[in-house]
Design a protein around this motif. Structure first.
Motif, mmCIF file in Angstrom:
data_model
loop_
_atom_site.group_PDB
_atom_site.id
_atom_site.type_symbol
_atom_site.label_atom_id
_atom_site.label_comp_id
_atom_site.label_asym_id
_atom_site.label_seq_id
_atom_site.Cartn_x
_atom_site.Cartn_y
_atom_site.Cartn_z
ATOM 1 N N GLY A 31 5.695 9.845 -2.208
ATOM 2 C CA GLY A 31 5.314 8.702 -2.947
ATOM 3 C C GLY A 31 5.136 7.445 -2.354
ATOM 4 N N ASP A 36 3.050 2.885 -4.783
ATOM 5 C CA ASP A 36 2.361 1.428 -4.727
ATOM 6 C C ASP A 36 1.172 1.386 -5.433
ATOM 7 N N ASN A 75 7.322 12.940 8.210
ATOM 8 C CA ASN A 75 6.537 12.522 9.356
ATOM 9 C C ASN A 75 7.774 12.208 10.638
ATOM 10 N N GLN A 115 -3.398 9.543 2.202
ATOM 11 C CA GLN A 115 -3.204 8.175 2.054
ATOM 12 C C GLN A 115 -4.486 7.458 1.797
HETATM 13 C C1 LIG Z 1 4.306 -0.821 4.460
HETATM 14 C C2 LIG Z 1 3.598 0.485 4.974
HETATM 15 C C3 LIG Z 1 3.148 0.660 6.199
HETATM 16 C C4 LIG Z 1 2.604 1.797 6.561
HETATM 17 N N1 LIG Z 1 2.205 1.692 8.097
HETATM 18 C C5 LIG Z 1 1.354 2.867 8.271
HETATM 19 C C6 LIG Z 1 0.669 2.999 9.508
HETATM 20 O O1 LIG Z 1 0.962 2.251 10.299
HETATM 21 N N2 LIG Z 1 0.049 4.193 10.002
HETATM 22 C C7 LIG Z 1 0.095 5.041 9.006
HETATM 23 O O2 LIG Z 1 -0.460 6.176 9.376
HETATM 24 N N3 LIG Z 1 0.545 4.989 7.851
HETATM 25 C C8 LIG Z 1 1.164 4.147 7.496
HETATM 26 N N4 LIG Z 1 1.674 3.878 6.195
HETATM 27 C C9 LIG Z 1 1.090 4.878 5.199
HETATM 28 C C10 LIG Z 1 2.264 6.183 5.146
HETATM 29 O O3 LIG Z 1 2.060 6.730 6.351
HETATM 30 C C11 LIG Z 1 1.765 6.934 3.723
HETATM 31 O O4 LIG Z 1 2.102 6.266 2.724
HETATM 32 C C12 LIG Z 1 2.296 8.213 3.920
HETATM 33 O O5 LIG Z 1 2.183 8.983 5.129
HETATM 34 C C13 LIG Z 1 2.224 8.908 2.443
HETATM 35 O O6 LIG Z 1 2.645 10.339 2.619
HETATM 36 P P1 LIG Z 1 3.346 10.478 1.159
HETATM 37 O O7 LIG Z 1 4.203 12.031 1.271
HETATM 38 O O8 LIG Z 1 4.322 9.506 0.736
HETATM 39 O O9 LIG Z 1 2.263 10.584 0.016
HETATM 40 P P2 LIG Z 1 2.238 10.205 -1.364
HETATM 41 O O10 LIG Z 1 2.154 8.759 -1.504
HETATM 42 O O11 LIG Z 1 3.105 11.244 -2.161
HETATM 43 O O12 LIG Z 1 0.846 10.980 -1.947
HETATM 44 C C14 LIG Z 1 -0.536 10.448 -1.097
HETATM 45 C C15 LIG Z 1 -1.544 11.211 -1.675
HETATM 46 O O13 LIG Z 1 -1.634 12.611 -1.504
HETATM 47 C C16 LIG Z 1 -1.538 13.348 -2.437
HETATM 48 N N5 LIG Z 1 -0.779 14.716 -2.181
HETATM 49 C C17 LIG Z 1 0.419 14.640 -1.487
HETATM 50 N N6 LIG Z 1 1.025 16.091 -1.186
HETATM 51 C C18 LIG Z 1 -0.325 16.828 -1.532
HETATM 52 C C19 LIG Z 1 -0.533 18.377 -1.241
HETATM 53 N N7 LIG Z 1 0.432 19.088 -0.609
HETATM 54 N N8 LIG Z 1 -1.763 18.488 -1.648
HETATM 55 C C20 LIG Z 1 -2.690 17.681 -2.166
HETATM 56 N N9 LIG Z 1 -2.476 16.250 -2.357
HETATM 57 C C21 LIG Z 1 -1.180 15.817 -2.210
HETATM 58 C C22 LIG Z 1 -1.062 12.662 -3.599
HETATM 59 O O14 LIG Z 1 -1.510 13.124 -4.829
HETATM 60 C C23 LIG Z 1 -1.638 11.388 -3.290
HETATM 61 O O15 LIG Z 1 -2.824 11.188 -3.733
HETATM 62 C C24 LIG Z 1 2.416 2.783 5.803
HETATM 63 C C25 LIG Z 1 2.868 2.806 4.328
HETATM 64 C C26 LIG Z 1 3.455 1.562 3.840
HETATM 65 C C27 LIG Z 1 4.046 1.616 2.659
#
Ligand SMILES: Cc1cc2nc3c(=O)[nH]c(=O)nc-3n(C[C@H](O)[C@H](O)[C@H](O)COP(=O)(O)OP(=O)(O)OC[C@H]3O[C@@H](n4cnc5c(N)ncnc54)[C@H](O)[C@@H]3O)c2cc1C
Ligand code: SF4
Length: 318
Positions: A31, A36, A75, A115
Motif C-alpha cells: 500500500g 498515497d 523489500n 509502482q
Molecule cells: C517517500 C517514498 C520514497 C520512495 N523511494 C523509493 C526509491 O528511492 N526507490 C524505489 O524504487 N522506490 C521508492 N519508493 C516506492 C516504493 O518502493 C513503492 O511504493 C513500493 O515498492 C510499492 O510496493 P507496495 O507493495 O507497497 O505496492 P502497493 O502500493 O500495494 O501497490 C502498487 C501497485 O501494484 C499493484 N500490485 C501489488 N501487488 C500486485 C500483484 N501481486 N499483482 C498485480 N498487481 C499488484 C497494486 O494494485 C498497485 O497498483 C518510495 C516510496 C515512498 C512513499
C-alpha cells in the motif's frame, strides 16, 4: 480519499477472481504507493482486494539453479536474504538504495515493480497529464522535466519508471510469473512487462485485467562484479536522477541496465556487446537517439561518467 469497499483474498487465484468481479477494483499489497495515490485521488478504485494473505512470501531455489522470489516478499527481506546477497548482490544493493527502512519493510516485490511514475506533473492534479487523464496533454513536455526520460519516450509522455529494484532485475534477466482467475499462468520477461508510452501512456504494463503477479524468477547466478550506482539529489530517501546496474566479468564482458532515463529499466543487447570497448561505447548504444531538453541533458554525460567509474573500479579489482 474516495470511499471504497474492501476484501482479503486467501490465494492468488482468489485474488484474481475477486478483482474481476468489481469494475475499477485494485489489488493492494504494501500500500506504500497505492494509498498515497488514493489520498490524492489520482487513483480512485471503488474496491480493494488485499493480497497480504495469499502466501507467496518465500524465496526459494528453482530447478534450473536460479531463484524464485514470491510476489509478497518484502523489500527488506529480499535485500537481506543470504542467497540474494551472495549470488545476486546487485539486487540487494539496488533495494537498499530505495525509499527508507520503514517503507522497505512494507513494500513488496510485485508492488515495487508496479509502482507508478514520480513525474511531478502526474502528482499535481491541477496540471495536464496524459497518464493521469488520457488525452489531457503533458505539462512536463514544456515544463521542468529535469527528472524525466531521455529515451523510449513519446510526444504524449516522458515519464520515467521510479523503481531501483526493477533496474537490477533487468540486468539480471528476471522473469515475472503471473496467474489469472482461471489458474492460467504466464512467464513474462521483465522487459516485456512494461509498455512503451506511445499514445496511451496510461496503459503501463502488458498485464491483463485481473492478472496477478505471483513471483519473479532469476536465472542461475552469473557472478562477476555487480554494482548498483544511484545518482540522486539527496544522499538518501530520494528517487534516482539516473542509476546504473552493471555486471562486469573479468574479461570485460557483462550487462548494463539504466534507471531514471526511460519509462522502464533500459537495456540493449548491442550495449552489452560493447562492454569490452568501455563506457563511451556502451552509453552510445544505450542512449542512441536520445531526446533531451535544457533541463535533463545532463543525464547522458552523467550516465557515462557513472559507468566509466564502475568499469575502472571493476578492472582494478580483476
Ligand atoms: C517517500 C517514498 C520514497 C520512495 N523511494 C523509493 C526509491 O528511492 N526507490 C524505489 O524504487 N522506490 C521508492 N519508493 C516506492 C516504493 O518502493 C513503492 O511504493 C513500493 O515498492 C510499492 O510496493 P507496495 O507493495 O507497497 O505496492 P502497493 O502500493 O500495494 O501497490 C502498487 C501497485 O501494484 C499493484 N500490485 C501489488 N501487488 C500486485 C500483484 N501481486 N499483482 C498485480 N498487481 C499488484 C497494486 O494494485 C498497485 O497498483 C518510495 C516510496 C515512498 C512513499
Ligand atoms: S510526462 Fe507523462 S506522467 Fe508526466 S505529465 Fe507528461 S504525461 Fe503525465
Amino acid at each position: 480519499m474516495k470511499a471504497f469497499s474492501y476484501e482479503r483474498a486467501g490465494s492468488a487465484r482468489e485474488a484474481a477472481a475477486a478483482l474481476l468481479k468489481t469494475p475499477n477494483a485494485k489489488f493492494i499489497a504494501g500500500g506504500t504507493n497505492l494509498i498515497d495515490l488514493m489520498k490524492l485521488q489520482i487513483e480512485t478504485p471503488t474496491h480493494l482486494v488485499d493480497v497480504n494473505g495469499v502466501g507467496l512470501d518465500r524465496i526459494e531455489p528453482t530447478e534450473e539453479g536460479g531463484l524464485r522470489i514470491g510476489a509478497l516478499v518484502r523489500n527488506t527481506d529480499l535485500a537481506a536474504d543470504k542467497v540474494v546477497r551472495r549470488d545476486y548482490p546487485l539486487l540487494s544493493r539496488a533495494l537498499v538504495s530505495g525509499a527508507s527502512g520503514q517503507l522497505r519493510n512494507r513494500a513488496t516485490t510485485a508492488g515495487n515493480l508496479l509502482q507508478r511514475t514520480r513525474c511531478p506533473y502526474f502528482y499535481d492534479t491541477a496540471q495536464a497529464c496524459n497518464k493521469r487523464v488520457p488525452g489531457s496533454g503533458c505539462a512536463a513536455m514544456e515544463g521542468f522535466n529535469r527528472t524525466l526520460a531521455i529515451v523510449g519516450a513519446s510526444p504524449a509522455c516522458i515519464a520515467t519508471h521510479p523503481s531501483d529494484m526493477a533496474v537490477a532485475l533487468r540486468a539480471l534477466d528476471a522473469t515475472v510469473e503471473t496467474t489469472d482467475a482461471e489458474g492460467r499462468t504466464r512467464r513474462i520477461p521483465l522487459d516485456l512487462l512494461y509498455r512503451a508510452p506511445g499514445t496511451t501512456p496510461h496503459l503501463e504494463t502488458t498485464l491483463e485485467r485481473g492478472e496477478f503477479i505471483t513471483a519473479v524468477t532469476l536465472p542461475r547466478p552469473v557472478g562477476g562484479t555487480q554494482v548498483y550506482h544511484k545518482v540522486r539529489d539527496r544522499a538518501s530517501y530520494a528517487f534516482a536522477l539516473v542509476s546504473v546496474a552493471a555486471i562486469v566479468q573479468r574479461d570485460g564482458s557483462g550487462a548494463v541496465a539504466l534507471g531514471g532515463v526511460a519509462h522502464k529499466p533500459w537495456r540493449k543487447p548491442e550495449a552489452d556487446a560493447a562492454m569490452p570497448q568501455g563506457a563511451k561505447a556502451v552509453v552510445g548504444q544505450l542512449l542512441a537517439g536520445a531526446k533531451t531538453s535544457e533541463h535533463n541533458a545532463f543525464k547522458a554525460p552523467l550516465v557515462e561518467r557513472a559507468l566509466g567509474a564502475i568499469l575502472a573500479d571493476a578492472r582494478a579489482r580483476a
